[in-house]
Write a protein that holds these residues in place. Structure first.
Motif, PDB file in Angstrom:
ATOM      1  N   THR A 106       0.839  -1.202   0.000  1.00 44.13           N
ATOM      2  CA  THR A 106       0.000   0.000   0.000  1.00 44.13           C
ATOM      3  C   THR A 106       0.875   1.253   0.000  1.00 44.13           C
ATOM      4  N   ASN A 107       0.283   2.349  -0.494  1.00 44.57           N
ATOM      5  CA  ASN A 107       0.976   3.637  -0.527  1.00 44.57           C
ATOM      6  C   ASN A 107      -0.067   4.733  -0.675  1.00 44.57           C
ATOM      7  N   ALA A 108       0.330   5.891  -1.138  1.00 47.72           N
ATOM      8  CA  ALA A 108      -0.591   7.023  -1.232  1.00 47.72           C
ATOM      9  C   ALA A 108      -1.747   6.774  -2.199  1.00 47.72           C
ATOM     10  N   THR A 109      -1.550   5.894  -3.181  1.00 50.29           N
ATOM     11  CA  THR A 109      -2.610   5.656  -4.164  1.00 50.29           C
ATOM     12  C   THR A 109      -3.154   4.227  -4.131  1.00 50.29           C
ATOM     13  N   VAL A 110      -2.598   3.346  -3.320  1.00 51.48           N
ATOM     14  CA  VAL A 110      -3.078   1.962  -3.210  1.00 51.48           C
ATOM     15  C   VAL A 110      -3.542   1.720  -1.773  1.00 51.48           C
ATOM     16  N   GLU A 111      -4.812   1.380  -1.633  1.00 52.90           N
ATOM     17  CA  GLU A 111      -5.421   1.192  -0.314  1.00 52.90           C
ATOM     18  C   GLU A 111      -5.934  -0.231  -0.172  1.00 52.90           C
ATOM     19  N   ARG A 112      -5.750  -0.813   0.992  1.00 54.59           N
ATOM     20  CA  ARG A 112      -6.208  -2.180   1.280  1.00 54.59           C
ATOM     21  C   ARG A 112      -7.350  -2.126   2.287  1.00 54.59           C
ATOM     22  N   ARG A 113      -8.467  -2.805   1.978  1.00 50.29           N
ATOM     23  CA  ARG A 113      -9.605  -2.878   2.899  1.00 50.29           C
ATOM     24  C   ARG A 113     -10.022  -4.335   3.078  1.00 50.29           C
ATOM     25  N   THR A 114     -10.301  -4.705   4.322  1.00 52.45           N
ATOM     26  CA  THR A 114     -10.765  -6.064   4.624  1.00 52.45           C
ATOM     27  C   THR A 114     -12.099  -5.990   5.367  1.00 52.45           C
ATOM     28  N   ASN A 115     -12.653  -7.175   5.677  1.00 56.65           N
ATOM     29  CA  ASN A 115     -13.920  -7.262   6.423  1.00 56.65           C
ATOM     30  C   ASN A 115     -15.015  -6.425   5.774  1.00 56.65           C
ATOM     31  N   ILE A 116     -15.223  -6.660   4.489  1.00 51.04           N
ATOM     32  CA  ILE A 116     -16.213  -5.910   3.715  1.00 51.04           C
ATOM     33  C   ILE A 116     -17.566  -6.619   3.774  1.00 51.04           C
ATOM     34  N   THR A 117     -18.594  -5.921   4.243  1.00 48.90           N
ATOM     35  CA  THR A 117     -19.944  -6.471   4.247  1.00 48.90           C
ATOM     36  C   THR A 117     -20.534  -6.410   2.841  1.00 48.90           C
ATOM     37  N   ASP A 118     -21.649  -7.106   2.623  1.00 48.14           N
ATOM     38  CA  ASP A 118     -22.313  -7.052   1.318  1.00 48.14           C
ATOM     39  C   ASP A 118     -22.733  -5.620   0.982  1.00 48.14           C
ATOM     40  N   GLU A 119     -23.227  -4.908   1.971  1.00 48.89           N
ATOM     41  CA  GLU A 119     -23.644  -3.526   1.742  1.00 48.89           C
ATOM     42  C   GLU A 119     -22.456  -2.654   1.370  1.00 48.89           C
ATOM     43  N   ALA A 120     -21.350  -2.819   2.104  1.00 45.90           N
ATOM     44  CA  ALA A 120     -20.150  -2.038   1.799  1.00 45.90           C
ATOM     45  C   ALA A 120     -19.605  -2.369   0.415  1.00 45.90           C
ATOM     46  N   ARG A 121     -19.695  -3.654   0.028  1.00 43.18           N
ATOM     47  CA  ARG A 121     -19.252  -4.076  -1.305  1.00 43.18           C
ATOM     48  C   ARG A 121     -20.031  -3.338  -2.386  1.00 43.18           C
ATOM     49  N   ASP A 122     -21.359  -3.302  -2.251  1.00 49.20           N
ATOM     50  CA  ASP A 122     -22.186  -2.634  -3.260  1.00 49.20           C
ATOM     51  C   ASP A 122     -21.887  -1.146  -3.321  1.00 49.20           C
ATOM     52  N   ILE A 123     -21.616  -0.539  -2.171  1.00 52.72           N
ATOM     53  CA  ILE A 123     -21.265   0.879  -2.148  1.00 52.72           C
ATOM     54  C   ILE A 123     -19.951   1.111  -2.882  1.00 52.72           C
ATOM     55  N   LEU A 124     -18.969   0.243  -2.647  1.00 50.92           N
ATOM     56  CA  LEU A 124     -17.684   0.372  -3.337  1.00 50.92           C
ATOM     57  C   LEU A 124     -17.858   0.257  -4.849  1.00 50.92           C
ATOM     58  N   PHE A 125     -18.670  -0.719  -5.290  1.00 50.16           N
ATOM     59  CA  PHE A 125     -18.927  -0.859  -6.724  1.00 50.16           C
ATOM     60  C   PHE A 125     -19.522   0.424  -7.286  1.00 50.16           C
ATOM     61  N   ALA A 126     -20.522   0.962  -6.575  1.00 52.46           N
ATOM     62  CA  ALA A 126     -21.250   2.129  -7.069  1.00 52.46           C
ATOM     63  C   ALA A 126     -20.412   3.411  -7.013  1.00 52.46           C
ATOM     64  N   GLN A 127     -19.439   3.476  -6.116  1.00 48.96           N
ATOM     65  CA  GLN A 127     -18.598   4.666  -5.991  1.00 48.96           C
ATOM     66  C   GLN A 127     -17.467   4.702  -7.012  1.00 48.96           C
ATOM     67  N   SER A 128     -17.039   3.534  -7.475  1.00 50.62           N
ATOM     68  CA  SER A 128     -15.813   3.436  -8.267  1.00 50.62           C
ATOM     69  C   SER A 128     -16.054   3.705  -9.745  1.00 50.62           C
ATOM     70  N   ARG A 129     -15.032   4.212 -10.399  1.00 45.29           N
ATOM     71  CA  ARG A 129     -15.120   4.463 -11.839  1.00 45.29           C
ATOM     72  C   ARG A 129     -14.901   3.184 -12.640  1.00 45.29           C
ATOM     73  N   LEU A 130     -14.070   2.270 -12.122  1.00 45.27           N
ATOM     74  CA  LEU A 130     -13.783   1.010 -12.809  1.00 45.27           C
ATOM     75  C   LEU A 130     -13.660  -0.109 -11.793  1.00 45.27           C
ATOM     76  N   VAL A 131     -13.925  -1.332 -12.259  1.00 47.28           N
ATOM     77  CA  VAL A 131     -13.600  -2.541 -11.501  1.00 47.28           C
ATOM     78  C   VAL A 131     -12.651  -3.370 -12.351  1.00 47.28           C
ATOM     79  N   LEU A 132     -11.541  -3.803 -11.745  1.00 44.29           N
ATOM     80  CA  LEU A 132     -10.523  -4.584 -12.443  1.00 44.29           C
ATOM     81  C   LEU A 132     -10.498  -6.000 -11.889  1.00 44.29           C
ATOM     82  N   VAL A 133     -10.483  -6.999 -12.792  1.00 44.53           N
ATOM     83  CA  VAL A 133     -10.470  -8.403 -12.374  1.00 44.53           C
ATOM     84  C   VAL A 133      -9.389  -9.133 -13.186  1.00 44.53           C
ATOM     85  N   PRO A 134      -8.143  -9.124 -12.707  1.00 48.80           N
ATOM     86  CA  PRO A 134      -7.033  -9.690 -13.481  1.00 48.80           C
ATOM     87  C   PRO A 134      -6.774 -11.171 -13.215  1.00 48.80           C
ATOM     88  N   SER A 135      -7.762 -11.897 -12.701  1.00 47.94           N
ATOM     89  CA  SER A 135      -7.572 -13.286 -12.255  1.00 47.94           C
ATOM     90  C   SER A 135      -6.979 -14.176 -13.335  1.00 47.94           C
TER      91      SER A 135
END
Length: 226
Positions: A106-135
């Motif tokens: 992590t640094n000034a532009t990379v943030e790590r979050r854990t213990n995300i509830t379903d509600e918090a997950r949906d909020i993150l999706f709705a707030q973000s400009r993009l979702v990246l899935v490099p699996s």
């Protein structure tokens, strides 16, 4: 558990799986497996979703942090993304720690979050400009589907079931092609017209995946085999 899993596959009257990719993987394990139905998964699409201007200057990676998710690949190239954009954009890595001891720097532009509830997950999706899935592999592509339902454009790896889930409604890339990821992220964070188009396409694609349809497929097979 592996032996019991294979035992169950061989003896099952019918097997349901979430994608053609998963079906092919199962049939590689048990070549004689023929009684298989692909059900997909469902999602609930909100009536309204935030527009470009209503979202934060952030990009989201969501899911359990483990080697298969290939998350450090994007973390390492993020400084170059910000340099090409000529502005800092926050990259949020959200989800529980899994196996493999994957370290997220992590640094000034990379943030790590854990213990995300379903509600918090949906909020993150709705707030973000993009979702990246490099699996490196996904048996279905749940994160991509949920992001599209929330109106968030998705850039995902071209492996596993992502092509089945996303169709032409998002961007599919080689999960090891560093330059392609940088260029696509920069383009979608710079071109609002393209972003709006991707949002519209993603919402339309997600609307095709309903739990009602999943239930109908499963019940039809059960009725036919009982």
């Amino acid at each position: 558990t592996t032996r019991k899993f294979l035992y169950g596959l061989r003896r099952a009257r019918h097997v349901f799986c979430v994608s053609e990719d998963t079906k092919q993987c199962l049939q590689m394990l048990v070549p004689s497996l023929e009684r298989v139905t692909v059900t997909n998964e469902g999602v609930v699409c909100p009536v309204d979703v935030p527009s470009w201007s209503q979202r934060l200057e952030q990009v989201l990676i969501f899911g359990t942090v483990e080697p298969r998710k290939n998350i450090p690949f994007l973390v390492e190239l993020w400084p170059e993304v910000c340099r090409m954009l000529d502005r800092p954009v926050r990259l949020i890595v959200a989800g529980q720690d899994g196996w493999g001891n994957v370290v997220i720097e992590t640094n000034a532009t990379v943030e790590r979050r854990t213990n995300i509830t379903d509600e918090a997950r949906d909020i993150l999706f709705a707030q973000s400009r993009l979702v990246l899935v490099p699996s490196l592999h996904e048996g279905f592509g749940r994160v991509a589907l949920e992001a599209m339902a929330q109106g968030t454009p998705v850039i995902a790896s071209c492996r596993g079931a992502h092509p089945e889930v996303m169709g032409d409604a998002g961007t599919l890339l080689d999960p090891m092609d560093r330059q392609a990821w940088i260029e696509c992220v920069v383009q979608l964070l710079s071109d609002q017209v393209l972003w709006n188009h991707q949002q519209e396409m993603g919402r339309a694609r997600a609307a095709l995946f309903s739990w009602e349809e999943v239930a109908t497929r499963i019940l039809a097979v059960i009725a036919q085999n009982c």
